[in-house]
Motif scaffolding. Structure first.
Motif, PDB file in Angstrom:
ATOM      1  N   GLU A 243     -30.106  27.064 110.960  1.00 29.43           N
ATOM      2  CA  GLU A 243     -28.861  26.482 111.633  1.00 29.43           C
ATOM      3  C   GLU A 243     -28.249  27.666 112.589  1.00 29.43           C
ATOM      4  O   GLU A 243     -27.836  27.499 113.651  1.00 29.43           O
ATOM      5  CB  GLU A 243     -28.017  25.614 111.043  1.00 29.43           C
ATOM      6  CG  GLU A 243     -26.823  25.163 112.005  1.00 29.43           C
ATOM      7  CD  GLU A 243     -26.174  23.879 111.447  1.00 29.43           C
ATOM      8  OE1 GLU A 243     -24.975  23.650 111.744  1.00 29.43           O
ATOM      9  OE2 GLU A 243     -26.968  23.065 110.597  1.00 29.43           O
TER      10      GLU A 243
ATOM     11  N   ASP B  73     -32.386   9.703 107.650  1.00 30.10           N
ATOM     12  CA  ASP B  73     -31.220  10.716 107.981  1.00 30.10           C
ATOM     13  C   ASP B  73     -31.876  11.327 109.340  1.00 30.10           C
ATOM     14  O   ASP B  73     -32.946  11.491 109.484  1.00 30.10           O
ATOM     15  CB  ASP B  73     -31.189  11.620 106.876  1.00 30.10           C
ATOM     16  CG  ASP B  73     -30.140  10.802 105.766  1.00 30.10           C
ATOM     17  OD1 ASP B  73     -29.498  10.025 106.040  1.00 30.10           O
ATOM     18  OD2 ASP B  73     -30.338  11.535 104.841  1.00 30.10           O
TER      19      ASP B  73
ATOM     20  N   GLU C  35     -32.279  14.482 111.192  1.00 35.35           N
ATOM     21  CA  GLU C  35     -32.078  15.995 110.870  1.00 35.35           C
ATOM     22  C   GLU C  35     -32.223  16.816 111.913  1.00 35.35           C
ATOM     23  O   GLU C  35     -33.187  17.497 112.579  1.00 35.35           O
ATOM     24  CB  GLU C  35     -33.342  16.350 109.909  1.00 35.35           C
ATOM     25  CG  GLU C  35     -33.201  15.572 108.610  1.00 35.35           C
ATOM     26  CD  GLU C  35     -34.436  15.906 107.792  1.00 35.35           C
ATOM     27  OE1 GLU C  35     -35.282  16.759 108.110  1.00 35.35           O
ATOM     28  OE2 GLU C  35     -34.704  15.296 106.840  1.00 35.35           O
TER      29      GLU C  35
ATOM     30  N   SER D 154     -26.224  20.809 113.681  1.00 33.48           N
ATOM     31  CA  SER D 154     -25.288  19.617 112.999  1.00 33.48           C
ATOM     32  C   SER D 154     -24.414  19.297 114.126  1.00 33.48           C
ATOM     33  O   SER D 154     -23.854  19.784 114.974  1.00 33.48           O
ATOM     34  CB  SER D 154     -24.650  20.457 111.741  1.00 33.48           C
ATOM     35  OG  SER D 154     -23.768  19.382 111.348  1.00 33.48           O
ATOM     36  N   ARG D 155     -24.435  17.884 114.133  1.00 36.18           N
ATOM     37  CA  ARG D 155     -23.618  17.182 114.770  1.00 36.18           C
ATOM     38  C   ARG D 155     -22.278  16.804 114.152  1.00 36.18           C
ATOM     39  O   ARG D 155     -21.554  15.682 114.712  1.00 36.18           O
ATOM     40  CB  ARG D 155     -24.204  16.089 115.631  1.00 36.18           C
ATOM     41  CG  ARG D 155     -25.303  16.586 116.421  1.00 36.18           C
ATOM     42  CD  ARG D 155     -25.917  15.376 117.271  1.00 36.18           C
ATOM     43  NE  ARG D 155     -27.108  16.076 118.326  1.00 36.18           N
ATOM     44  CZ  ARG D 155     -27.547  15.283 119.331  1.00 36.18           C
ATOM     45  NH1 ARG D 155     -27.084  14.076 119.529  1.00 36.18           N
ATOM     46  NH2 ARG D 155     -28.531  15.856 119.786  1.00 36.18           N
TER      47      ARG D 155
ATOM     48  N   GLN E  33     -23.678  12.673 113.246  1.00 36.96           N
ATOM     49  CA  GLN E  33     -25.081  12.780 112.977  1.00 36.96           C
ATOM     50  C   GLN E  33     -25.512  11.688 112.517  1.00 36.96           C
ATOM     51  O   GLN E  33     -26.599  10.996 112.897  1.00 36.96           O
ATOM     52  CB  GLN E  33     -25.359  14.326 112.076  1.00 36.96           C
ATOM     53  CG  GLN E  33     -26.767  14.564 111.660  1.00 36.96           C
ATOM     54  CD  GLN E  33     -27.235  15.840 111.625  1.00 36.96           C
ATOM     55  OE1 GLN E  33     -26.342  16.998 112.170  1.00 36.96           O
ATOM     56  NE2 GLN E  33     -28.148  16.078 110.901  1.00 36.96           N
ATOM     57  N   GLN E  34     -24.839  10.959 111.710  1.00 38.39           N
ATOM     58  CA  GLN E  34     -25.616  10.048 110.909  1.00 38.39           C
ATOM     59  C   GLN E  34     -24.945   8.487 111.211  1.00 38.39           C
ATOM     60  O   GLN E  34     -25.075   7.603 110.851  1.00 38.39           O
ATOM     61  CB  GLN E  34     -25.421   9.928 109.336  1.00 38.39           C
ATOM     62  CG  GLN E  34     -26.111  11.269 109.049  1.00 38.39           C
ATOM     63  CD  GLN E  34     -27.686  11.327 109.233  1.00 38.39           C
ATOM     64  OE1 GLN E  34     -28.321  10.340 109.603  1.00 38.39           O
ATOM     65  NE2 GLN E  34     -28.004  12.666 109.336  1.00 38.39           N
TER      66      GLN E  34
END
Length: 808
Positions: free
Chosen positions: A474, A694, A696, A700-701, A705-706
């Motif tokens: 990341e 999930d 991926e 990352s948001r 994200q989820q």
């Protein structure tokens, strides 16, 4: 009967004796045999000799191309009991299912680079419903296959004078039976055509003539190599870019510089625009001094940049040396050095007394100091890029060294020193910077900078690890996003702020191509992305533009310039005149509805509205129809549909999963979560399928994200999901179709409504995934039943509302 199967295509009939008449099976089989005996072996149990083992006969299934499955309630019952309880039918069905699943997985996993390098249609199962109905007769595993309803089929006894009576068909079903048999024969004949060695050679020839190899198969389009490739063709009177290229609405905006940041998906023609734009500019006398062609995969090495530069931002001075700002300076310097190189290469002869000669000589000496070989003219700008961005680290150290050590002055001194003008003077020398500005002040022409090839370099960067094993994936990706983001900000500043103190600003035009999934990553990490919104365009193609694109390629293939001016008449003229063996429309039954649709529109509904998709499908369709015509086969609608269905696997693998796997690392798992789902699903069903998966994302948001709604929006943005619009939604958003996909109707239903409203929606899985995911389509209407009028009606909206074609 011998067990040896020759080079013909091979067809196997699977059925259950319990609830089907043996005379009907024999009658049906003999009809097929009489029509295909030259091209295909027809295998079924009535043909094998006494004493042959049934199991040996059934194992021939491993080598057949088509299984005709005679479906009845008893057949389904025995098939689903399996080989232990289902007897011969269960054993036989298990072999069919096992091979079908194996072939399906092989299609998904195929690693061949090009479509022509793999078998297009290795194995098919065609269910024929003889008794019962679709739900009660077709085994569950094959209920989503294209099937033919033959429950009407029956025999009648016809008496003959002085002869025994014979079995024949009742008059009222003869026409329907002949149509269905024609479709079955079409599939068999297609299989036979595809097995011939001549097919691959014919396909390669068609792809070459359509310019698929040079313009779409490679990572980067290459108009330069086809420039003078028309020979004695009637098209030779036309400039090659006129013959090959469609000046879409988006292209015209880039040409006038009302837009210069171009966001597009793989296969949408980004590279073609960066190449045609300078060619047309020169031809029509635009005031460009020269074109600076920057290609990321040639001129940039992100791995080296990251390993050298990233640590410079991890210090107590990080807040002073903001990474985005530093990268913007790097881009500004890189552009200047490229312009210096262009000026030097463009000056062929100079009068020694000319004052400009001294300027050019000093600039050339500086370029040579950057490892540019004396006298060498190369497109490679990698040494310039390395110098521009390595200079950032050196300038940071310079600013720190020049600052006073007193605490109250240290940071303010750094800030005073750290500006673009000082950086340029530091990196290329104040004298060179001044000479360049003076030269540009009196230069009457502009430079066009085209920038392409980000996707290849970024993928290489994300996958490599030898330079930064200790860093997280990341962290590397955030570095890369900042680097690309800074380019957009720098270009926007130069175009929007005008000349000011920097004469270069009004000397530059740009065409910067950004892959759409990379742009989504930037937008999700920048709350101020609106700053370049009005100069950024999504590279969308309208249906009419895609039709014109296809017609232009057919003109090249056939050496015919159409006389018709309008899109539909010109397309139909060339098909009728030069390709009469290609059906202009295809017909079939879908859920008790007879569908008749133009071939181009049927292909279009299996695409993401990109030119490469269109060309891939038509390359195979043209080849299949041409080869079938040579063998005196009449190509059927089912053969065309089968051809298209098999090509969807390659497009999904190459142009969908591979495109987004860098953004959503488990894209395949996400897509597979919809396996065997209904094609039309309520929000609750989509949420249930996605709840356990999930997402991926490479970057990352956060909490988003989820979030189920964010997941759905992402799948809508990339074209996997669409929205099924009701009457109220159609009227509210002025939609043209009840089947809303982002590439045609835009994103209004997801952008301009509340979360609670979206939870009342029904969603559609794109038709291209029907075979790939074995979707259940038995309960829904035919999705995206495009018409000529629909394509024309949509044209104005798509041209005027470019900003509607993204969710963010």
């Amino acid at each position: 009967m011998s067990n040896k199967i020759n080079e013909k295509s091979n067809c196997f009939i699977s059925y259950c004796h319990a609830d089907v008449n043996a005379e009907e099976i024999r009658f049906f089989a003999e009809i097929l045999k009489n029509n295909i005996q030259k091209i295909s072996n027809l295998l079924y149990d009535m043909d094998y000799e006494p004493g042959q083992k049934i199991s040996s006969f059934m194992k021939l299934l491993d080598r057949v191309d088509l299984v005709i499955m005679i479906c009845t309630p008893k057949y389904r019952e025995k098939a689903e009991k399996g080989k232990e309880e289902g007897g011969g039918v269960g054993f036989e069905y298990n072999l069919i299912k096992t091979r079908y699943e194996k072939v399906l997985q092989e299609k998904k996993d195929a690693q061949n680079e090009h479509l022509s390098e793999r078998s297009l249609n290795p194995f098919e199962v065609l269910p024929l419903v003889f008794r019962g109905d679709y739900a009660s007769s077709i085994p569950l595993e094959f209920q989503d296959n294209k099937a033919i309803d033959m429950t009407y089929f029956r025999l009648t006894t016809k008496k003959q004078v002085a002869r025994d009576s014979i079995k024949t068909l009742p008059k009222e079903i003869i026409l329907r039976f002949e149509r269905d048999v024609s479709n079955i024969l079409g599939v068999l004949k297609t299989n036979h055509t595809l097995k011939q060695k001549s097919y691959e050679a014919a396909l390669e020839e068609v792809e070459s003539q359509l310019r698929l190899n040079s313009l779409f198969k490679d990572t980067k389009a290459d108009f330069g190599h086809v420039r003078n490739d028309f020979g004695n063709s009637p098209l030779g009177a036309f400039e090659f870019d006129d013959a090959l290229f469609v000046r879409t609405n988006v292209y015209q905006q880039v040409e006038t510089q009302s837009a210069y940041l171009l966001v597009g998906r793989k296969g949408s023609g980004k590279s073609a625009i960066t190449q045609v734009l300078p060619i047309r500019s020169r031809r029509f006398g635009n005031s460009y001094f020269d074109v600076i062609d920057i290609y990321a995969n040639r001129d940039i090495n992100l791995n080296v940049l990251y390993s050298f530069l990233n640590k410079g931002f991890i210090s107590d001075s990080e807040h002073v040396f903001e990474r985005l700002k530093c990268f913007k300076y790097g881009w500004a310097l890189f552009f200047r050095i490229c312009i210096m190189d262009t000026i030097v290469n463009s000056v062929k002869e100079l009068d020694a007394s000319d004052h400009n000669h001294q300027r050019i000589r000093r600039i050339n000496e500086f370029l040579l100091s950057l490892n540019k070989k004396q006298g060498e003219k190369s497109d490679d700008k990698s040494s310039y890029f390395a110098h521009a961005f390595s200079a950032i680290q050196r300038f940071m150290n310079h600013c720190v060294s020049k600052a006073r050590n007193e605490e109250q002055f240290f940071l303010s001194d750094i800030l005073a020193q750290f500006n673009l003008s000082n950086f340029i003077d530091f990196a290329i020398g104040a004298k060179n910077a001044s000479e360049l500005n003076d030269y540009l002040e009196y230069l009457p022409k502009k430079f066009l900078i085209t920038f392409d090839g980000f996707d290849t370099e970024i993928e290489k960067f994300r996958e490599a690890g030898q330079f930064f094993e200790q860093d997280s994936r990341e962290e590397k990706i955030k570095f890369e996003i900042d680097w690309l983001h800074s380019l957009l900000l720098m270009v926007n500043d130069m175009k929007q702020l005008g000349p000011g103190k920097d004469v270069l600003n009004d000397r530059l035009d740009f065409c910067i191509t950004i892959p759409s999934h990379r742009y989504l990553e930037i937008v999700n990490n920048d709350i101020d992305s609106y700053r370049f919104q009005h100069r950024r365009k999504n590279l969308i193609w309208t249906g009419v533009e895609l039709l014109i694109f296809l017609r232009k390629r057919l003109e090249i293939l056939s050496d015919l310039k159409t006389t018709q001016k309008l899109p539909w008449p010109s397309y139909k003229e060339i098909l009728k005149t030069k390709f009469p063996y290609i059906p202009q429309t295809i017909e079939f039954d879908f859920n008790n509805k007879h569908i008749k649709i133009d071939l181009f529109l049927y292909v279009l509904r299996h695409t993401f509205w990109r030119p490469r998709d269109i060309l891939l499908y038509f390359s195979h369709i043209i080849t299949l129809c041409k080869e079938s015509h040579h063998r005196e086969y009449i190509i059927s609608s089912e053969a065309i549909r089968s051809c298209i269905a098999n090509l969807t696997f390659e497009i999904i693998k190459d142009d969908f999963k591979n495109e987004y796997k860098g953004t959503l690392r488990n894209i395949e798992q996400v897509i597979e979560s919809f396996n065997r789902a209904k094609q039309v699903l309520p929000f609750s069903a989509v949420a249930e399928l996605l709840y356990h998966v999930d997402f991926e994302f490479a970057v990352s948001r956060g909490e988003k994200q989820q979030d189920i709604l964010e997941k759905i929006k992402f799948l809508f943005q990339i074209g996997f999901l669409g929205v099924k619009a009701d009457k109220e939604m159609i009227e509210r958003f002025n939609l043209t179709s009840p089947h809303v996909f982002i590439f045609s109707e835009g994103s209004k239903p997801l952008k301009k409504v509340s979360k609670e409203k979206i939870k009342t929606y029904e969603f559609i899985i794109h038709p291209i995934f029907s075979e790939y995911l074995e979707l259940n389509t038995k309960e829904n209407e035919f999705i995206s039943e495009y018409t000529e009028q629909y394509i024309m009606d949509l044209e104005g909206y798509m041209r005027a509302s470019n900003e509607d074609f993204e969710c963010n």
